[in-house]
Scaffold this motif. Structure first.
Motif, PDB file in Angstrom:
ATOM      1  N   SER A   1     -39.811 115.395  31.420  1.00 20.30           N
ATOM      2  CA  SER A   1     -41.063 115.015  31.231  1.00 20.30           C
ATOM      3  C   SER A   1     -41.649 115.293  30.022  1.00 20.30           C
ATOM      4  O   SER A   1     -42.704 114.934  29.657  1.00 20.30           O
ATOM      5  N   ARG A   2     -40.979 116.459  29.504  1.00 22.25           N
ATOM      6  CA  ARG A   2     -41.552 117.036  28.032  1.00 22.25           C
ATOM      7  C   ARG A   2     -40.496 117.307  26.990  1.00 22.25           C
ATOM      8  O   ARG A   2     -39.604 118.066  27.750  1.00 22.25           O
ATOM      9  N   SER A   3     -40.363 116.884  26.100  1.00 28.46           N
ATOM     10  CA  SER A   3     -39.319 117.412  25.011  1.00 28.46           C
ATOM     11  C   SER A   3     -39.409 118.886  24.668  1.00 28.46           C
ATOM     12  O   SER A   3     -40.381 119.448  24.834  1.00 28.46           O
ATOM     13  N   ALA A   4     -38.125 119.434  24.279  1.00 27.47           N
ATOM     14  CA  ALA A   4     -38.015 120.870  23.796  1.00 27.47           C
ATOM     15  C   ALA A   4     -39.068 121.082  22.618  1.00 27.47           C
ATOM     16  O   ALA A   4     -39.891 122.170  22.627  1.00 27.47           O
ATOM     17  N   HIS A   5     -39.087 120.190  21.837  1.00 27.11           N
ATOM     18  CA  HIS A   5     -39.888 120.246  20.464  1.00 27.11           C
ATOM     19  C   HIS A   5     -41.510 120.279  21.032  1.00 27.11           C
ATOM     20  O   HIS A   5     -42.221 121.132  20.579  1.00 27.11           O
ATOM     21  N   ASP A   6     -41.992 119.358  21.817  1.00 26.13           N
ATOM     22  CA  ASP A   6     -43.296 119.226  22.419  1.00 26.13           C
ATOM     23  C   ASP A   6     -43.690 120.602  22.910  1.00 26.13           C
ATOM     24  O   ASP A   6     -44.847 121.124  22.898  1.00 26.13           O
ATOM     25  N   PHE A   7     -42.761 121.200  23.856  1.00 24.90           N
ATOM     26  CA  PHE A   7     -42.954 122.214  24.695  1.00 24.90           C
ATOM     27  C   PHE A   7     -43.236 123.387  23.639  1.00 24.90           C
ATOM     28  O   PHE A   7     -44.268 124.208  23.702  1.00 24.90           O
ATOM     29  N   TYR A   8     -42.242 123.894  22.925  1.00 27.53           N
ATOM     30  CA  TYR A   8     -42.240 124.681  22.054  1.00 27.53           C
ATOM     31  C   TYR A   8     -43.489 124.691  20.930  1.00 27.53           C
ATOM     32  O   TYR A   8     -43.816 125.763  20.634  1.00 27.53           O
ATOM     33  N   SER A   9     -43.670 123.564  20.324  1.00 34.28           N
ATOM     34  CA  SER A   9     -44.664 123.343  19.716  1.00 34.28           C
ATOM     35  C   SER A   9     -46.157 123.833  20.343  1.00 34.28           C
ATOM     36  O   SER A   9     -47.272 124.502  19.517  1.00 34.28           O
ATOM     37  N   ALA A  10     -46.328 123.550  21.292  1.00 32.61           N
ATOM     38  CA  ALA A  10     -47.599 123.983  22.188  1.00 32.61           C
ATOM     39  C   ALA A  10     -47.654 125.684  22.396  1.00 32.61           C
ATOM     40  O   ALA A  10     -48.801 126.011  22.090  1.00 32.61           O
ATOM     41  N   ILE A  11     -46.358 126.204  22.468  1.00 32.02           N
ATOM     42  CA  ILE A  11     -46.555 127.501  22.404  1.00 32.02           C
ATOM     43  C   ILE A  11     -46.930 128.144  21.143  1.00 32.02           C
ATOM     44  O   ILE A  11     -47.736 129.042  21.076  1.00 32.02           O
ATOM     45  N   GLU A  12     -46.252 127.532  20.158  1.00 30.91           N
ATOM     46  CA  GLU A  12     -46.649 127.934  18.723  1.00 30.91           C
ATOM     47  C   GLU A  12     -48.045 127.774  18.346  1.00 30.91           C
ATOM     48  O   GLU A  12     -48.451 128.574  17.695  1.00 30.91           O
ATOM     49  N   ASN A  13     -48.675 126.678  18.875  1.00 29.66           N
ATOM     50  CA  ASN A  13     -50.072 126.552  18.570  1.00 29.66           C
ATOM     51  C   ASN A  13     -51.003 127.231  19.708  1.00 29.66           C
ATOM     52  O   ASN A  13     -52.185 127.058  19.783  1.00 29.66           O
ATOM     53  N   GLY A  14     -50.424 128.223  20.274  1.00 27.32           N
ATOM     54  CA  GLY A  14     -51.240 129.162  21.476  1.00 27.32           C
ATOM     55  C   GLY A  14     -51.132 129.275  22.816  1.00 27.32           C
ATOM     56  O   GLY A  14     -52.022 129.917  23.236  1.00 27.32           O
ATOM     57  N   ALA A  15     -50.610 128.041  23.283  1.00 26.41           N
ATOM     58  CA  ALA A  15     -50.412 128.120  24.853  1.00 26.41           C
ATOM     59  C   ALA A  15     -49.467 129.244  25.206  1.00 26.41           C
ATOM     60  O   ALA A  15     -48.591 129.780  24.728  1.00 26.41           O
TER      61      ALA A  15
ATOM     62  N   LEU B   1     -11.796 126.993  20.072  1.00 23.46           N
ATOM     63  CA  LEU B   1     -13.131 127.375  20.482  1.00 23.46           C
ATOM     64  C   LEU B   1     -13.907 126.218  21.089  1.00 23.46           C
ATOM     65  O   LEU B   1     -14.143 125.373  20.369  1.00 23.46           O
ATOM     66  N   LYS B   2     -14.170 126.283  22.575  1.00 26.35           N
ATOM     67  CA  LYS B   2     -15.067 125.343  23.129  1.00 26.35           C
ATOM     68  C   LYS B   2     -16.507 125.772  22.833  1.00 26.35           C
ATOM     69  O   LYS B   2     -16.782 126.975  23.323  1.00 26.35           O
ATOM     70  N   VAL B   3     -17.517 125.246  22.586  1.00 24.20           N
ATOM     71  CA  VAL B   3     -18.749 125.609  22.502  1.00 24.20           C
ATOM     72  C   VAL B   3     -19.544 124.720  23.217  1.00 24.20           C
ATOM     73  O   VAL B   3     -19.780 123.570  23.261  1.00 24.20           O
ATOM     74  N   TYR B   4     -20.277 125.478  24.499  1.00 24.35           N
ATOM     75  CA  TYR B   4     -21.300 124.882  24.779  1.00 24.35           C
ATOM     76  C   TYR B   4     -22.660 125.191  24.399  1.00 24.35           C
ATOM     77  O   TYR B   4     -23.103 125.978  24.190  1.00 24.35           O
ATOM     78  N   ARG B   5     -23.272 123.939  23.930  1.00 21.67           N
ATOM     79  CA  ARG B   5     -24.743 123.898  23.283  1.00 21.67           C
ATOM     80  C   ARG B   5     -25.778 123.724  24.320  1.00 21.67           C
ATOM     81  O   ARG B   5     -25.692 122.425  25.083  1.00 21.67           O
ATOM     82  N   SER B   6     -26.797 124.481  24.225  1.00 21.06           N
ATOM     83  CA  SER B   6     -27.823 124.018  25.230  1.00 21.06           C
ATOM     84  C   SER B   6     -29.135 124.315  24.690  1.00 21.06           C
ATOM     85  O   SER B   6     -29.063 125.098  23.682  1.00 21.06           O
ATOM     86  N   SER B   7     -30.377 123.683  25.309  1.00 19.75           N
ATOM     87  CA  SER B   7     -31.671 124.034  24.637  1.00 19.75           C
ATOM     88  C   SER B   7     -32.196 125.032  25.803  1.00 19.75           C
ATOM     89  O   SER B   7     -32.013 124.667  27.033  1.00 19.75           O
ATOM     90  N   ILE B   8     -32.735 126.345  25.322  1.00 18.10           N
ATOM     91  CA  ILE B   8     -33.549 127.111  26.048  1.00 18.10           C
ATOM     92  C   ILE B   8     -34.654 126.381  27.002  1.00 18.10           C
ATOM     93  O   ILE B   8     -35.385 125.974  26.197  1.00 18.10           O
ATOM     94  N   GLY B   9     -34.517 126.402  28.259  1.00 13.82           N
ATOM     95  CA  GLY B   9     -35.484 125.580  29.094  1.00 13.82           C
ATOM     96  C   GLY B   9     -36.911 126.206  29.050  1.00 13.82           C
ATOM     97  O   GLY B   9     -37.180 127.435  28.514  1.00 13.82           O
ATOM     98  N   PRO B  10     -37.769 125.427  29.553  1.00 12.51           N
ATOM     99  CA  PRO B  10     -39.131 125.849  29.754  1.00 12.51           C
ATOM    100  C   PRO B  10     -39.289 127.177  30.502  1.00 12.51           C
ATOM    101  O   PRO B  10     -40.180 127.986  29.973  1.00 12.51           O
TER     102      PRO B  10
END
Length: 315
Positions: free
Chosen positions: A51-65, A270-279
């Motif tokens: 419902s909310r992209s990683a970029h939008d979520f972390y941008s909100a935190i960067e802006n003070g959330a 080497l097998k790499v699992y790439r993930s985005s750190i969740g909310p």
């Protein structure tokens, strides 16, 4: 081969929705909210960034959330356990570390209530395991658990494997600063203050009890990345669960990809699992975190700890 057990975990595993569906596991959602704000501020369900992209979520935190997190409710746990019982297939629930969350205790309490409703004995066995790890580390751990399930292990065998394997998962992650971890009660104020005064990038890991600990410092993100690669080279053991590493990032994909490329030359298979750190975890680490997790020697072993401490002294 008929499935002998089902797997359940929480949204701190940092799987994508597609991975959850493909693996056929159940993922219970944490929630996050800025209760101090009339409109709820940055609030929502940790639905793996649907419902909310990683970029939008972390941008909100960067802006003070400054959102705080909540584990799944007792009702959510109980409903999930009742569905597991109805499936007729024994289920293992892997909970985020009790060292940083009440999720494990919440799941155990809910399971006790469900057991009481069924007269003290569950018609279908359900087990709750404290991972003693979380986020990218949990991602690596759950991927391995899924492989065990697909190999035909029973729920009891999966629990026995997990209670040992969780001590063979090694973690190192970098955060830009320690303020959010201190604000959420994950580290002491004294540790956060030292990190801030030194103007360095803290490198953290999980203790044996599942709590967080600082394992080093680095001046700058590139030096932190090199230290993480060195830690992997020193302690990974591909004989344990294969040539695999999990790398996560909090809206710094390029850094995570760079770390993966640094590790590749050391092991071409080497097998790499790439993930985005969740909310849920993201609320406490903020944007810019990246992590490296892999299989290695038993962290309970004094020989491993001696070698790790000697490595710290040398660097």
């Amino acid at each position: 081969m008929a499935t002998k057990c089902n797997i359940m975990t929480d949204s701190c595993c940092d799987f994508s929705p597609e991975e959850v569906e493909q693996a056929g596991i159940t993922c219970l959602s944490f929630t996050y909210t800025e209760a101090s704000k009339p409109d709820g501020g940055l609030s929502g369900v940790d639905d793996l960034f649907q419902s909310r992209s990683a970029h939008d979520f972390y941008s909100a935190i960067e802006n003070g959330a400054c959102p705080m997190t909540s584990q799944p409710s007792q009702m959510v746990y109980e409903e999930a356990f009742e569905k597991a019982i109805a499936s007729g297939i024994p289920t293992v629930h892997f909970a985020l570390s009790s060292g940083i969350s009440g999720a494990y205790n919440g799941a155990v309490t809910a399971l006790d209530r469900v057991r009481e409703k069924h007269g003290g004995t569950l018609p279908t066995p359900i087990y709750v395991v404290d991972c003693l790890i979380g986020s990218t580390t949990q991602n690596l751990f759950i991927h391995a658990a899924i492989e065990k399930r697909d190999q035909g292990v029973t729920a009891e065998e999966l629990v026995a494997w997990a209670e040992d394997a969780r001590f063979h998962v090694h973690t190192i992650f970098m955060v830009d600063n320690l303020d959010a971890l201190h604000r959420g009660g994950r580290i002491p104020k004294s540790v956060a203050v030292v990190g801030g005064l030194l103007d360095v990038k803290p490198l953290l890991t999980f203790n044996l009890d599942g709590s967080l600990a600082i394992m080093g410092m680095a001046r700058g993100r590139r030096k932190a990345m090199r230290k993480m690669a060195e830690f992997y080279e020193d302690f990974h053991d591909s004989a344990y669960e294969g040539h695999v590493v999990a790398i996560g990032d909090a809206d710094c994909v390029a850094d995570g990809d760079s770390l993966a490329r640094m590790l590749k030359p050391t092991e071409h298979e080497l097998k790499v699992y790439r993930s985005s750190i969740g909310p849920t975890i993201g609320c406490h680490v903020g944007p810019g975190m990246y992590s490296c997790c892999f299989w290695g020697p038993d962290r309970r072993d004094d020989k491993y700890n001696d070698a790790k401490n000697k490595g710290k002294a040398a660097k």
